[in-house]
Enzyme design. Structure first.
Site, PDB file in Angstrom:
ATOM      1  N   THR A 140       0.840  -1.212   0.133  1.00  0.00           N
ATOM      2  CA  THR A 140      -0.114   0.011  -0.111  1.00  0.00           C
ATOM      3  C   THR A 140       1.014   1.374  -0.006  1.00  0.00           C
ATOM      4  O   THR A 140       0.584   2.182  -0.508  1.00  0.00           O
ATOM      5  CB  THR A 140      -0.906  -0.064   1.230  1.00  0.00           C
ATOM      6  OG1 THR A 140      -1.818  -1.080   1.309  1.00  0.00           O
ATOM      7  CG2 THR A 140      -1.877   1.359   1.136  1.00  0.00           C
ATOM      8  N   ASP A 165       2.079  -7.874  -4.320  1.00  0.00           N
ATOM      9  CA  ASP A 165       1.114  -8.056  -3.161  1.00  0.00           C
ATOM     10  C   ASP A 165       1.645  -8.710  -2.126  1.00  0.00           C
ATOM     11  O   ASP A 165       1.924  -9.880  -2.370  1.00  0.00           O
ATOM     12  CB  ASP A 165      -0.531  -8.556  -3.789  1.00  0.00           C
ATOM     13  CG  ASP A 165      -1.399  -8.401  -2.705  1.00  0.00           C
ATOM     14  OD1 ASP A 165      -1.064  -8.757  -1.759  1.00  0.00           O
ATOM     15  OD2 ASP A 165      -2.638  -8.057  -3.009  1.00  0.00           O
ATOM     16  N   SER A 166       1.366  -8.379  -0.852  1.00  0.00           N
ATOM     17  CA  SER A 166       2.412  -8.914  -0.065  1.00  0.00           C
ATOM     18  C   SER A 166       1.809 -10.318   0.558  1.00  0.00           C
ATOM     19  O   SER A 166       2.414 -11.326   0.939  1.00  0.00           O
ATOM     20  CB  SER A 166       2.339  -8.141   1.473  1.00  0.00           C
ATOM     21  OG  SER A 166       1.287  -7.962   2.046  1.00  0.00           O
ATOM     22  N   SER A 167       0.429 -10.574  -0.083  1.00  0.00           N
ATOM     23  CA  SER A 167      -0.321 -11.867   0.346  1.00  0.00           C
ATOM     24  C   SER A 167       0.524 -12.870  -0.678  1.00  0.00           C
ATOM     25  O   SER A 167       0.194 -14.047  -0.651  1.00  0.00           O
ATOM     26  CB  SER A 167      -1.837 -11.859   0.242  1.00  0.00           C
ATOM     27  OG  SER A 167      -1.985 -11.443  -1.135  1.00  0.00           O
ATOM     28  N   ASP A 211       0.701  -7.169   5.299  1.00  0.00           N
ATOM     29  CA  ASP A 211       0.230  -8.446   5.445  1.00  0.00           C
ATOM     30  C   ASP A 211       1.310  -9.350   5.948  1.00  0.00           C
ATOM     31  O   ASP A 211       0.904 -10.393   6.714  1.00  0.00           O
ATOM     32  CB  ASP A 211      -0.744  -9.004   4.422  1.00  0.00           C
ATOM     33  CG  ASP A 211      -2.100  -8.314   4.607  1.00  0.00           C
ATOM     34  OD1 ASP A 211      -2.279  -7.473   5.533  1.00  0.00           O
ATOM     35  OD2 ASP A 211      -2.688  -8.332   3.379  1.00  0.00           O
ATOM     36  N   THR A 228       4.575  -9.417  15.162  1.00  0.00           N
ATOM     37  CA  THR A 228       3.637 -10.134  14.719  1.00  0.00           C
ATOM     38  C   THR A 228       2.625  -9.058  14.194  1.00  0.00           C
ATOM     39  O   THR A 228       2.354  -7.978  14.967  1.00  0.00           O
ATOM     40  CB  THR A 228       2.870 -10.931  15.424  1.00  0.00           C
ATOM     41  OG1 THR A 228       1.787 -11.561  14.960  1.00  0.00           O
ATOM     42  CG2 THR A 228       2.502 -10.625  16.748  1.00  0.00           C
TER      43      THR A 228
END
Length: 198
Positions: A16, A60-62, A93, A168
């Site tokens: 983002t 995209d970090s996913s 993420d 985390t």
């Protein structure tokens, strides 16, 4: 003896923080990181030289995976002697996973590798991107007798600097998205930047 300005390599992997909203359509698109200084003129106030490196296709970090971690580590390794510190811009993420992975891949660091990102795009009015980015760069350029103060992989988010492999993600809604439940933060940013030297 003149002290040189610390040099920082800013590595944009995706996320983002590197997005701008097209105000007509509301769609997010990645922006050219070479325009970064014009977008965030405050960066000129930092006492360091910044160069940027962008992944050709922002991740995209996913979708973050081992080959991306290897790529990040390789970029840092190849530029290690040229820069005093590294700031990795990353989607929030999986940022904890990447910071953790790199902390084990990059052994015996004597320079900082600071992960950061944001919950809102850089162009948004209420964005957290500017503060996270500016302070991450500031932390990466902290020096004491021309040696980096931070010499490990860290994660900086919302006024706190954490050890990278002790974090985390706890929230997708709040700016303070990360916590480090079993290790104290390494630094806290307020009116002054307080480094926890213990």
């Amino acid at each position: 003896m003149t002290s040189h300005k610390p040099t920082i390599l800013l590595i944009y992997t995706g996320g983002t923080i590197g997005m701008v909203k097209d105000f007509k359509t509301g769609a997010l698109k990645a922006f050219d990181f070479n325009e970064l200084l014009s977008r965030i003129p405050e960066l000129h106030l930092l006492d360091c030289q910044i160069e940027t490196y962008s992944f050709d296709i922002p991740i995209d970090s996913s979708n973050m995976n081992i080959s991306n971690w290897q790529k990040m580590a390789k970029i840092i390794e190849e530029n290690y002697s040229k820069f005093d510190g590294f700031v990795v811009l990353h989607g929030s993420d999986t940022m904890s996973y990447s910071a953790s992975a790199l902390s084990f891949m990059l052994e015996n660091l004597s320079k900082p590798v600071i992960f950061t990102g944001s919950q809102l795009p850089i162009g948004d009015l209420r964005t957290d991107a500017k503060e996270n980015l500016i302070t991450a760069i500031q932390v990466a350029s902290l020096q004491n007798n021309n040696k980096p103060v931070i010499q490990e992989v860290c994660l900086y988010f919302e006024y706190k600097l954490y050890r990278g492999n002790r974090t985390t993600k706890i929230s997708a809604e709040h700016f303070n998205a990360f916590t480090s439940p079993n290790f104290p933060e390494l630094a806290e940013s307020g009116v002054h930047l307080k480094v926890n030297n213990d």
